[in-house]
Design an enzyme around this catalytic site. Structure first.
Site, PDB file in Angstrom:
ATOM      1  N   GLU A 234      14.066-191.377   4.594  1.00 55.50           N
ATOM      2  CA  GLU A 234      14.732-190.646   6.365  1.00 55.50           C
ATOM      3  C   GLU A 234      14.814-191.433   7.288  1.00 55.50           C
ATOM      4  OE1 GLU A 234      15.029-188.065   5.954  1.00 55.50           O
ATOM      5  OE2 GLU A 234      14.609-187.096   4.129  1.00 55.50           O
ATOM      6  N   CYS A 268      15.060-187.726  15.522  1.00 47.92           N
ATOM      7  CA  CYS A 268      16.130-188.473  14.259  1.00 47.92           C
ATOM      8  C   CYS A 268      17.273-187.264  14.676  1.00 47.92           C
ATOM      9  CB  CYS A 268      15.524-188.165  12.894  1.00 47.92           C
ATOM     10  SG  CYS A 268      14.628-186.454  12.577  1.00 47.92           S
TER      11      CYS A 268
HETATM   12  P1  NAD Z   1       9.552-198.049  12.156  1.00 44.57           P
HETATM   13  O1  NAD Z   1      11.001-198.806  10.960  1.00 44.57           O
HETATM   14  O2  NAD Z   1       9.630-199.355  13.694  1.00 44.57           O
HETATM   15  O3  NAD Z   1       8.607-198.301  11.747  1.00 44.57           O
HETATM   16  C1  NAD Z   1       8.475-196.868  10.697  1.00 44.57           C
HETATM   17  C2  NAD Z   1       7.406-196.964   9.605  1.00 44.57           C
HETATM   18  O4  NAD Z   1       7.433-198.687   8.462  1.00 44.57           O
HETATM   19  C3  NAD Z   1       5.869-197.529  10.478  1.00 44.57           C
HETATM   20  O5  NAD Z   1       4.547-197.170  10.295  1.00 44.57           O
HETATM   21  C4  NAD Z   1       6.181-199.158  10.351  1.00 44.57           C
HETATM   22  O6  NAD Z   1       4.440-199.329  10.643  1.00 44.57           O
HETATM   23  C5  NAD Z   1       6.244-199.124   8.750  1.00 44.57           C
HETATM   24  N1  NAD Z   1       6.791-200.657   8.547  1.00 44.57           N
HETATM   25  C6  NAD Z   1       7.222-201.895   9.441  1.00 44.57           C
HETATM   26  N2  NAD Z   1       7.649-202.791   9.058  1.00 44.57           N
HETATM   27  C7  NAD Z   1       7.529-202.824   7.813  1.00 44.57           C
HETATM   28  C8  NAD Z   1       7.876-203.344   6.129  1.00 44.57           C
HETATM   29  N3  NAD Z   1       8.585-204.633   6.516  1.00 44.57           N
HETATM   30  N4  NAD Z   1       7.163-203.114   5.467  1.00 44.57           N
HETATM   31  C9  NAD Z   1       6.801-201.101   5.320  1.00 44.57           C
HETATM   32  N5  NAD Z   1       6.661-200.896   6.034  1.00 44.57           N
HETATM   33  C10 NAD Z   1       6.799-201.198   7.479  1.00 44.57           C
HETATM   34  O7  NAD Z   1      10.170-196.512  13.397  1.00 44.57           O
HETATM   35  P2  NAD Z   1       9.525-195.986  13.904  1.00 44.57           P
HETATM   36  O8  NAD Z   1      10.028-196.553  15.345  1.00 44.57           O
HETATM   37  O9  NAD Z   1       8.254-195.467  14.185  1.00 44.57           O
HETATM   38  O10 NAD Z   1      10.543-194.041  14.364  1.00 44.57           O
HETATM   39  C11 NAD Z   1      11.765-194.533  14.656  1.00 44.57           C
HETATM   40  C12 NAD Z   1      12.666-194.506  14.196  1.00 44.57           C
HETATM   41  O11 NAD Z   1      12.161-193.162  12.596  1.00 44.57           O
HETATM   42  C13 NAD Z   1      14.394-193.991  14.732  1.00 44.57           C
HETATM   43  O12 NAD Z   1      14.902-194.520  14.126  1.00 44.57           O
HETATM   44  C14 NAD Z   1      14.417-192.537  13.771  1.00 44.57           C
HETATM   45  O13 NAD Z   1      14.995-192.005  14.469  1.00 44.57           O
HETATM   46  C15 NAD Z   1      13.398-192.315  12.374  1.00 44.57           C
HETATM   47  N6  NAD Z   1      13.003-190.952  12.299  1.00 44.57           N
HETATM   48  C16 NAD Z   1      13.786-190.396  11.366  1.00 44.57           C
HETATM   49  C17 NAD Z   1      13.120-188.969  10.590  1.00 44.57           C
HETATM   50  C18 NAD Z   1      13.600-188.612   9.314  1.00 44.57           C
HETATM   51  O14 NAD Z   1      13.407-187.895   9.016  1.00 44.57           O
HETATM   52  N7  NAD Z   1      15.832-189.048   8.515  1.00 44.57           N
HETATM   53  C19 NAD Z   1      12.390-188.527  11.572  1.00 44.57           C
HETATM   54  C20 NAD Z   1      11.481-189.139  12.359  1.00 44.57           C
HETATM   55  C21 NAD Z   1      12.357-190.187  12.695  1.00 44.57           C
END
Ligand code: NAD
Length: 491
Positions: A234, A268
């Site tokens: 997502e 998002c």
């Molecule tokens: P992010 O990708 O920076 O981090 C998301 C999660 O992944 C965090 O828990 C982080 O610690 C973890 N992570 C980071 N590197 C990793 C790795 N190498 N392996 C595994 N896990 C890892 O995203 P964010 O900044 O926390 O969230 C914002 C993004 O989320 C935006 O792009 C937003 O649009 C999206 N989002 C989407 C939805 C949806 O339902 N489509 C909902 C909410 C947010």
């Protein structure tokens, strides 16, 4: 000794909580405990799981203020938004708990003319242990779109919340253990940064449900590929709102302003692009500007919206705005002075070239672009161009026309005459394609995504023509095959 990290308020920088940095061994141990718990959970049956999940839901409802104040402390969002996030979570958990049996329970399906002698049944079995990796923008609602549905489908969950909102993740697991004391290991939270998430993806879980940016999703997918671990992604969005000449412009402006600015644009499926038919473009912009003028982000519990939660996100908003202005766009409201860390005051840009980052990349801030188009056909083409396909909306006085336009939009969900209408309807699946990810949370698909179909046939009688036997008369079988061929050639 385990390292620890501090979660800080995005408003004041003051510490909100300290959490362990869980390494691969901690994560593997949690997954091991979850696997044992999943076995007991399966033995609970549909009714037992439903009763326990509803007990958890009721306790979350009673603890709404505790949850909301921690969400507010970690994200800076206003009190009302934090409480609304808890309510949305309850609505989805309730639906998942009440509908799991109907959607996933074993049922009879038609066996077809070739197999009249068989009873055909399909059911869904839990996958086992689901690793959920969550973001910070809706630290409860978003991961619960996976956690609640995965538990209802009969799985155990190990949850890695964002390092910015780890307190909410820990509170969620504690609340589950309090409400369902006979199965405390069914929902566990592990905390840390990217490497903890990576350890979870590598830990042998049966599926990873990831919510976050497309860049991180690609890294998680690469890790999952090593073990063929299935993954739900997502990711982000660049949602467009299409405004027809017939639309009620006051209603459209009201919805656009809320969709673009709520949660400081860190949604998002928030509104980032608006395509208005040229004859109403100026009138719509005037209505939008009139409304945003009254909105001031701030730290008060009743501010319309709060700060940017991730400090580095300010640079993205600034770059999108400056590159758009340099490329010939106009600021109908706001501009560089709108950036007042940790807040960003509303920014409304018009006439932004379609190849600007503000039109192509996720901004994730309170900045909205309102461009004019010749007609709805052009609006559809522009909305569908680009790397994201998550949500969209259409405003028109003609609901049939609105539905027809919605059918042509490539996003995973579309609202007619509202924005984000789908998010609060638990029976509607939610998710996107391309850079917005793949798979669905919520609704029946959200439950099935955490289960494996299990097909059964039960032979009821010896068939007159048996195609699965070496001893049955061959001529009869050949006649049956020929009859079948003739029928299919005509149907
Ligand atoms: P992010 O990708 O920076 O981090 C998301 C999660 O992944 C965090 O828990 C982080 O610690 C973890 N992570 C980071 N590197 C990793 C790795 N190498 N392996 C595994 N896990 C890892 O995203 P964010 O900044 O926390 O969230 C914002 C993004 O989320 C935006 O792009 C937003 O649009 C999206 N989002 C989407 C939805 C949806 O339902 N489509 C909902 C909410 C947010």
């Amino acid at each position: 000794m385990t390292d620890r990290f501090t979660v800080r308020s995005p408003v004041t920088g003051a510490p909100v909580g300290e959490h362990p940095v869980h390494g691969p061994e901690d994560v593997r141990a949690a997954v091991g405990r979850a696997r044992a718990a999943a076995h007991d959970w399966s033995a609970c049956g549909w009714a037992g799981r439903r009763a326990r999940l509803l007990a958890w839901k009721r306790s979350l409802a009673r603890r709404m203020d505790e949850l909301a104040s921690l969400i507010r402390a970690e994200t800076g969002k206003p009190r009302h938004d934090a409480r609304a996030e808890v309510l949305l979570t309850l609505v989805h958990l309730d639906w998942a708990a009440r509908n799991a049996r109907r959607v996933l329970g074993r049922r009879r399906v038609p066996a077809g003319p070739l197999s009249v002698h068989q009873r055909a049944l399909v059911g869904y079995r839990p996958l086992g242990v689901i690793g959920v990796i969550g973001p910070w923008n809706y630290p409860l609602y978003t991961p619960m779109g996976s956690i609640g549905y995965a538990l209802a489908a009969g799985n155990a969950v190990v949850f890695k919340p964002s390092e910015l909102t780890s307190g909410v993740g820990e509170l969620l697991a504690r609340s589950f253990a309090d409400a369902v004391p006979d199965h405390p290991a069914l929902l566990q939270t592990v905390t840390g940064h990217g490497p903890t998430g990576e350890a979870l993806a590598r830990s042998g879980v049966d599926k990873v449900a990831f919510t976050g940016s497309p860049g991180t999703a690609r890294k998680v997918a690469a890790v999952c590929a090593e073990r063929l671990t299935p993954m739900l992604a997502e990711c982000g969005g660049k949602d467009a709102v299409l405004v027809d000449a017939s639309a009620d412009l006051d209603e459209a402006a009201e919805a656009i302003v809320w969709g673009a600015l709520a949660n400081a644009g860190q949604t998002c499926a928030g509104v980032e692009r608006v395509y208005a038919v040229a004859s109403v473009h100026a009138a719509l912009c005037a209505r939008i500007v009139h409304r945003v003028r009254a909105l001031r982000p701030g730290p008060e519990p009743d501010s319309p919206y709060g700060p940017l939660i991730l400090p580095t996100q300010l640079a993205t908003v600034e770059r999108h705005m400056k590159e758009a202005l340099a490329a010939g766009a106009h600021a109908a409201y706001g501009g560089p002075a709108s950036l007042r860390p940790p807040y960003v005051h509303p920014v409304v840009l018009v006439d932004v070239p379609e190849d600007s980052p503000a039109m192509r990349e996720e901004t994730f801030g309170p900045l909205v672009v309102v461009n004019a188009v010749a007609d709805l056909d052009e609006a559809v083409a522009r909305a569908n161009a680009g790397a994201y396909a998550l949500g969209a909306a259409v405003f028109t006085a003609d609901r049939r026309r609105g539905l027809a336009v919605a059918e042509r939009l490539a996003s995973g969900a579309v609202s007619v005459n509202s924005v984000l209408g789908f998010a609060a309807v638990p029976s509607l699946p939610f998710g996107g394609s391309a850079d917005s990810g793949h798979g669905r949370i919520h609704g029946a698909e959200g439950l099935r995504g955490f289960a494996a179909p299990h097909s059964l046939t039960v032979r009821r009688f010896r068939p007159p023509v048996d195609l699965t036997s070496f001893t049955a008369p061959r001529r009869r079988a050949e006649r049956a095959v020929e009859l079948g061929r003739r029928l299919h050639a005509r149907w």
